[in-house]
Scaffold this motif. Sequence first.
Motif, mmCIF file in Angstrom:
data_model
loop_
_atom_site.group_PDB
_atom_site.id
_atom_site.type_symbol
_atom_site.label_atom_id
_atom_site.label_comp_id
_atom_site.label_asym_id
_atom_site.label_seq_id
_atom_site.Cartn_x
_atom_site.Cartn_y
_atom_site.Cartn_z
ATOM 1 N N ASP A 89 52.492 69.700 36.752
ATOM 2 C CA ASP A 89 52.026 70.180 35.509
ATOM 3 C C ASP A 89 50.565 70.335 35.497
ATOM 4 O OD1 ASP A 89 51.246 67.484 35.906
ATOM 5 O OD2 ASP A 89 53.043 66.761 34.931
ATOM 6 N N LYS A 90 50.305 70.160 34.133
ATOM 7 C CA LYS A 90 48.676 70.473 34.000
ATOM 8 C C LYS A 90 48.068 69.271 34.319
ATOM 9 C CE LYS A 90 49.105 73.934 30.302
ATOM 10 N NZ LYS A 90 49.003 74.298 28.750
ATOM 11 N N ALA A 91 48.493 68.068 33.919
ATOM 12 C CA ALA A 91 47.867 66.899 34.190
ATOM 13 C C ALA A 91 47.653 66.861 36.039
ATOM 14 C CB ALA A 91 48.712 65.696 33.896
ATOM 15 N N GLU A 92 48.792 67.148 36.724
ATOM 16 C CA GLU A 92 48.616 67.013 38.050
ATOM 17 C C GLU A 92 47.518 67.856 38.690
ATOM 18 O OE1 GLU A 92 51.121 68.049 41.984
ATOM 19 O OE2 GLU A 92 52.194 67.039 40.304
ATOM 20 N N LEU A 93 47.400 69.304 38.312
ATOM 21 C CA LEU A 93 46.532 70.134 38.361
ATOM 22 C C LEU A 93 45.268 69.779 38.250
ATOM 23 C CD1 LEU A 93 46.128 73.020 39.762
ATOM 24 C CD2 LEU A 93 46.304 73.917 37.263
ATOM 25 N N LEU A 94 44.869 69.009 37.061
ATOM 26 C CA LEU A 94 43.600 68.680 36.601
ATOM 27 C C LEU A 94 43.275 67.473 37.299
ATOM 28 C CD1 LEU A 94 41.327 68.983 34.490
ATOM 29 C CD2 LEU A 94 42.880 67.308 33.186
ATOM 30 N N GLY A 95 44.156 66.656 37.962
ATOM 31 C CA GLY A 95 43.798 65.599 38.546
ATOM 32 C C GLY A 95 43.030 65.924 39.960
ATOM 33 N N PHE A 96 43.812 67.055 40.594
ATOM 34 C CA PHE A 96 43.334 67.580 41.753
ATOM 35 C C PHE A 96 41.961 68.146 41.685
ATOM 36 C CE2 PHE A 96 47.626 66.656 43.309
ATOM 37 C CZ PHE A 96 47.576 66.313 44.555
ATOM 38 N N LEU A 97 41.884 68.941 40.562
ATOM 39 C CA LEU A 97 40.687 69.630 40.383
ATOM 40 C C LEU A 97 39.425 68.583 39.898
ATOM 41 C CD1 LEU A 97 41.607 72.551 37.972
ATOM 42 C CD2 LEU A 97 40.935 72.726 40.413
ATOM 43 N N LYS A 98 39.632 67.402 39.400
ATOM 44 C CA LYS A 98 38.629 66.431 39.181
ATOM 45 C C LYS A 98 38.410 65.913 40.670
ATOM 46 C CE LYS A 98 40.900 64.179 35.773
ATOM 47 N NZ LYS A 98 41.009 63.217 34.790
ATOM 48 N N ALA A 99 39.476 65.588 41.209
ATOM 49 C CA ALA A 99 39.212 64.925 42.662
ATOM 50 C C ALA A 99 38.350 65.863 43.427
ATOM 51 C CB ALA A 99 40.618 64.827 43.122
ATOM 52 N N GLY A 100 38.587 67.233 43.484
ATOM 53 C CA GLY A 100 38.125 68.016 44.228
ATOM 54 C C GLY A 100 36.516 68.105 43.923
ATOM 55 N N ALA A 101 36.159 68.200 42.470
ATOM 56 C CA ALA A 101 34.903 68.195 42.148
ATOM 57 C C ALA A 101 33.988 66.994 42.189
ATOM 58 C CB ALA A 101 34.844 68.605 40.452
ATOM 59 N N VAL A 102 34.463 65.819 42.150
ATOM 60 C CA VAL A 102 33.793 64.624 42.522
ATOM 61 C C VAL A 102 33.658 64.314 43.874
ATOM 62 C CG1 VAL A 102 33.779 62.116 42.281
ATOM 63 C CG2 VAL A 102 34.730 63.669 40.406
ATOM 64 N N SER A 103 34.660 64.735 44.814
ATOM 65 C CA SER A 103 34.485 64.697 46.198
ATOM 66 C C SER A 103 33.367 65.748 46.816
ATOM 67 C CB SER A 103 36.055 64.772 46.948
ATOM 68 O OG SER A 103 36.258 66.352 46.718
ATOM 69 N N LEU A 104 33.200 66.851 46.302
ATOM 70 C CA LEU A 104 32.228 67.771 46.665
ATOM 71 C C LEU A 104 30.792 67.068 46.193
ATOM 72 C CD1 LEU A 104 33.458 71.255 45.845
ATOM 73 C CD2 LEU A 104 33.262 70.150 48.267
ATOM 74 N N ILE A 105 30.897 66.531 45.039
ATOM 75 C CA ILE A 105 29.441 65.932 44.755
ATOM 76 C C ILE A 105 29.174 64.669 45.616
ATOM 77 C CG2 ILE A 105 28.160 64.757 43.007
ATOM 78 C CD1 ILE A 105 30.024 66.284 40.898
ATOM 79 N N ALA A 106 30.091 63.619 45.948
ATOM 80 C CA ALA A 106 29.929 62.631 46.907
ATOM 81 C C ALA A 106 29.614 63.243 48.166
ATOM 82 C CB ALA A 106 31.046 61.852 46.763
ATOM 83 N N ALA A 107 30.045 64.332 48.513
ATOM 84 C CA ALA A 107 29.775 64.809 50.063
ATOM 85 C C ALA A 107 28.364 65.768 49.923
ATOM 86 C CB ALA A 107 30.980 65.436 50.736
#
Length: 424
Positions: A89-107
Amino acid sequence: MGVTIYLFNAYHFELLYARTAIGELLAYTFLPLVLLGCLKIWNNSKANGWWWIALGMASIANSHLLSLLMVTILLGGAEVYRWYQRKVDKAELLGFLKAGAVSLIAASYSLGNIIYLSLNNQLTLPFKNLITIDLTQVNQSILTNKFVEMAGSWNLGLPVSILFGYLMIQWLRQAQNVKIKEWTAWLKAAVISVVVTLNWWPLEKLATTPLGTIQFLGRLLCLTALFLMVAVVVYCNQQPFKKRIYWMIMILTGALALSSLFEFNQSMTPVPAGDGHQIVTPSTYLSTIEAGSYLPEYHPKTLQGKDALISNDKVKISAIKTIGNQGEYLVVSSKPKRVVDLPFAKYKGISYQFQLNGKVVHSQSNTHLKVKLSKKTNRLIVSSKAPQFDYWLILISIVAYVMMVVGLWQSRDSKNRLNGDIVI
């Protein structure tokens, strides 16, 4: 039980003691964080699942690039499978997108430097291969409760393999039981991750393709251990045993694993120089390079496409002291007034300073240190300076990690826990 399986399996010991692959070991450590985040999202606990994924993926990215690639492909495949089942669903997709964005910033510090050096230099990439696992070697290793560095014999060890076999038997015995689907899904994933590593398939033909970047198919055992851990936990939740049985299994598993570690320690012998295993110290650095006992991964290449980290048999180098970004060396030449190639890699985009006998000198090569020695015995000081953007990237990475910890703390909730039904 799950922690025991994940910690006391032979592949984990292989990384830690036989190969001392610290980068892979750290990635192996952070892998469960990614799984935890996924399970929280997949089980509709969306409050902080994506924070866990971000923390795990960022830490893996800062540890081992190949593990990052493997996990990214795995997550992508899992999401495609869930999309096919109409579970995304949209919430799940948004969760993975947020995780990807934050992880890229942290790395960003690690990834940013890799990208920067790659764009400015022609680098020697890791060798490509697809070394499979040989069941004959695996059986010998398991039955003798030993682990060795040979890639063809990597396995999970005797105690964990017994648990694996027990679950396989239970799966076959209860095949008609609908309830077992919750743990057999994870068991099937574990079985698949093992089968694809075996030498049953003509995978050597793909060794020169991008797939060859994985080098050792036995690396997939990190996923096997992860999937098996979840399968055992869910199985035990469905069919609870007495606590003393759990304790007996965990103690026996730990004892057998430690026994194999003791045997490995007792059987260790000095490794001859020249076979890729010589310990690199200030006193063995030059001889290691001369013997070719190293893998020139990510070294700059010369214009002729050769590894720039070369040695010169006309000189002897010994380290006096090294502190941070500066090293002091004694360079002894058979004759003075000679131009020599010294085994110090020089990357474009990085500022270097070379001092020879107290005077600043410039390298005659863009890929390694090439200077004219003024006398037979020379004192060389090599120092480097990080680009300005590095300081900003490390600051951004630290802030991102702090943000992730704060986000996890603020989103903690006693109700935000996984139930016993861990499904994809």
